[in-house]
Design an enzyme around this catalytic site. Structure first.
Site, short mmCIF file in Angstrom:
data_model
loop_
_atom_site.label_atom_id
_atom_site.label_comp_id
_atom_site.label_asym_id
_atom_site.label_seq_id
_atom_site.Cartn_x
_atom_site.Cartn_y
_atom_site.Cartn_z
N GLN A 56 0.92 9.83 4.51
CA GLN A 56 2.21 10.36 4.94
C GLN A 56 2.54 11.65 4.18
OE1 GLN A 56 4.56 9.04 7.37
NE2 GLN A 56 5.30 11.11 7.07
N ARG A 58 0.61 12.89 11.28
CA ARG A 58 -0.17 11.78 10.72
C ARG A 58 -1.54 11.71 11.40
NH1 ARG A 58 2.38 7.49 8.29
NH2 ARG A 58 0.23 6.87 7.87
N CYS A 89 9.95 10.02 6.49
CA CYS A 89 8.66 9.45 6.92
C CYS A 89 8.83 8.47 8.08
CB CYS A 89 7.97 8.77 5.74
SG CYS A 89 8.96 7.46 5.01
N HIS A 115 1.83 6.46 -0.75
CA HIS A 115 1.59 6.60 0.70
C HIS A 115 1.01 8.01 0.93
CE1 HIS A 115 1.72 5.69 4.83
NE2 HIS A 115 3.01 5.71 5.08
N ARG A 143 -3.21 -1.40 4.32
CA ARG A 143 -1.79 -1.34 3.93
C ARG A 143 -1.49 -2.62 3.18
NH1 ARG A 143 3.39 0.46 7.51
NH2 ARG A 143 2.55 2.43 6.77
N ASP A 189 13.98 8.67 2.37
CA ASP A 189 13.24 7.52 2.89
C ASP A 189 14.20 6.34 2.83
OD1 ASP A 189 11.28 5.69 3.66
OD2 ASP A 189 10.29 5.64 1.71
N1 CP Z 1 5.76 6.36 8.10
C1 CP Z 1 5.02 5.27 8.31
O1 CP Z 1 4.07 4.96 7.58
O2 CP Z 1 5.41 4.53 9.38
P1 CP Z 1 4.89 3.07 9.77
O3 CP Z 1 5.39 2.13 8.70
O4 CP Z 1 5.50 2.79 11.10
O5 CP Z 1 3.40 3.08 9.81
N1 NVA Z 2 9.06 3.32 1.43
C1 NVA Z 2 8.80 2.77 2.75
C2 NVA Z 2 7.88 3.68 3.50
C3 NVA Z 2 7.64 3.24 4.92
C4 NVA Z 2 6.68 4.16 5.65
C5 NVA Z 2 8.22 1.39 2.62
O1 NVA Z 2 7.33 1.18 1.77
O2 NVA Z 2 8.64 0.50 3.37
#
Ligand code: CP
Ligand code: NVA
Length: 305
Positions: free
Chosen positions: A132, A292, A264, A129, A102, A224
Site C-alpha cells: 500500500q 495497488r 488506504c 503494509h 496477510r 487511516d
Molecule cells: N488498503 C487495503 O489493503 O485494502 P484491503 O484491506 O481491502 O485489502
Molecule cells: N491499518 C489498517 C489498514 C487496512 C488496509 C488495518 O490494519 O486494518
C-alpha cells in the site's frame, strides 16, 4: 539465484524502490508488459483477515502476468494453528511459485519467508503494509511529478500504514510529519530506521501530537482507520482517544493549496475523515487503490527477474 522476498520497505534499497516505481508506471501504461512472467506458476494467497483491494489486485495482477492465484481463506490452512508455519511454508513451496500473505502477527511472515523456497510478499501485517505504501508513493509521483522536498502529513493512529509510510517517505526524500494522540505513536524501530534513511536523502521525520502542526503547508494529507483489523474490541476507547484527529475542512485549510487527500481504505466518514474531504476534489483515494495493481505487478517483476 537466491530467492527474494518483499516483506518491508526497510529491506529494499533506495535504487530498488526507484526501479519498482518506474516499472509500475510502465505497467500502468502497458498492462500487457511481462505477460508471461508467471506462466506455469500458481501463487498462494494466505489471508488471515478480510480484504477487498489487496486480494482483488493481487489476483488480477497475477492473472495479467500469466499466473494462477489460489486464495486461502483464514480457515483453509489456519496459519499457526493446524500445523507449524514452517511446515506450511515448506509444503506450499513444493506446489506454488510464490506466497502472498496477510497475517495478524508479523513474525509469521518472517517465518514463512525463512522456510519457503519461493518469494514471500507482505500483504499486510500488524507492523507494516509495504504494498500500500508503494502504491501511495506512485500516486504522489503522478500527482506532483516529484517526491523529494514534498511534505507528507499523516494524522491519526500510528499503525502498520504509518510505519511503512515513514520508511517510504524517508527513502524517497519526502518530509513526513506524523500526528498521533499520546499512546498511539508509530513503532519506535520504524521511526529510527526512517530517521536513518532520512539522513541519507535529506528528508525529515517529525512526530507531534498536533494535527494542525502536521497539516501546516503539507502537500499530502493522509489518514487511516482508527480501529485496525484485530482491534475491534478497543473500538469505544479508540473513538474517544482520537477525538480531534479527524481530517476535516479546518485542517485541510492549513495545507498547501494544491494538497491531495489520501487514505488506504477502507474509510470511515465522520471518524478519521470528514465526508466532504474524502469525497471532495482533492481526494485521490481511488487512484491509490488502482495503483495497488500496477505496483504489485512491478514488485513481482522485481522478485521474478
Ligand atoms: N488498503 C487495503 O489493503 O485494502 P484491503 O484491506 O481491502 O485489502
Ligand atoms: N491499518 C489498517 C489498514 C487496512 C488496509 C488495518 O490494519 O486494518
Amino acid at each position: 539465484m537466491k530467492k527474494k522476498d518483499f516483506i518491508s520497505i526497510a529491506d529494499s534499497s533506495i535504487a530498488d524502490l526507484a526501479n519498482i516505481l518506474e516499472q509500475a508506471h510502465r505497467l500502468k501504461k502497458q498492462p500487457g508488459l511481462h505477460a508471461g512472467l508467471l506462466a506455469g506458476k500458481s501463487m498462494a494467497l494466505i489471508f488471515q483477515k478480510p480484504s477487498n483491494r489487496t486480494r482483488v489486485s493481487f489476483e488480477t495482477g497475477i492473472f495479467q502476468l500469466g499466473g494462477n492465484a489460489i486464495y486461502l481463506a483464514p480457515d483453509d490452512i489456519s496459519l499457526g494453528k493446524r500445523e507449524p508455519t514452517a511446515d506450511i511454508a515448506r509444503t506450499l513451496s513444493r506446489y506454488v511459485g510464490g506466497i502472498v500473505a496477510r497475517v495478524f502477527v508479523h513474525q509469521d511472515l518472517l517465518e514463512l519467508a525463512c522456510y519457503a523456497d519461493v518469494p514471500v510478499i507482505n500483504a499486510l501485517s500488524d507492523l507494516s503494509h509495504p504494498c500500500q505504501a508503494l502504491a501511495d508513493i506512485m500516486t504522489i509521483q503522478e500527482k506532483f511529478g516529484k517526491l523529494s522536498g514534498l511534505k507528507f502529513a499523516y494524522i491519526g493512529d500510528g499503525n502498520n500504514m504509518t510505519n511503512s509510510l515513514m520508511l517510504a517517505c524517508a527513502k524517497t526524500g519526502m518530509h513526513i510529519a506524523v500526528a498521533t494522540p499520546a499512546g498511539y505513536l508509530p513503532d519506535p524501530v520504524f521511526v529510527s530506521k526512517a530517521r536513518a534513511c532520512a539522513a541519507l536523502t535529506g528528508a525529515q521525520v517529525t512526530l507531534t501530537r498536533s494535527p494542525a502542526e502536521a497539516a501546516a503547508g503539507a502537500h499530502v494529507l493522509y489518514t487511516d482507520t482508527w480501529v485496525s483489523m484485530g482491534q475491534e474490541s478497543e473500538t469505544e476507547k479508540r473513538l474517544r482517544d482520537f477525538k480531534g484527529y479527524c481530517i476535516d475542512r479546518a485542517l485541510t485549510d492549513l495545507a498547501d493549496k494544491d494538497y491531495i487527500f489520501m487514505h488506504c481504505l477502507p474509510a470511515h466518514r465522520g471518524q478519521e475523515v470528514a465526508a466532504d474531504v474524502i469525497d471532495g476534489p482533492h481526494s485521490v483515494i481511488f487512484d491509490e487503490a488502482e495503483n495497488r495493481l500496477h505496483v504489485q505487478k512491478a514488485v513481482m517483476v522485481f522478485l521474478y527477474t
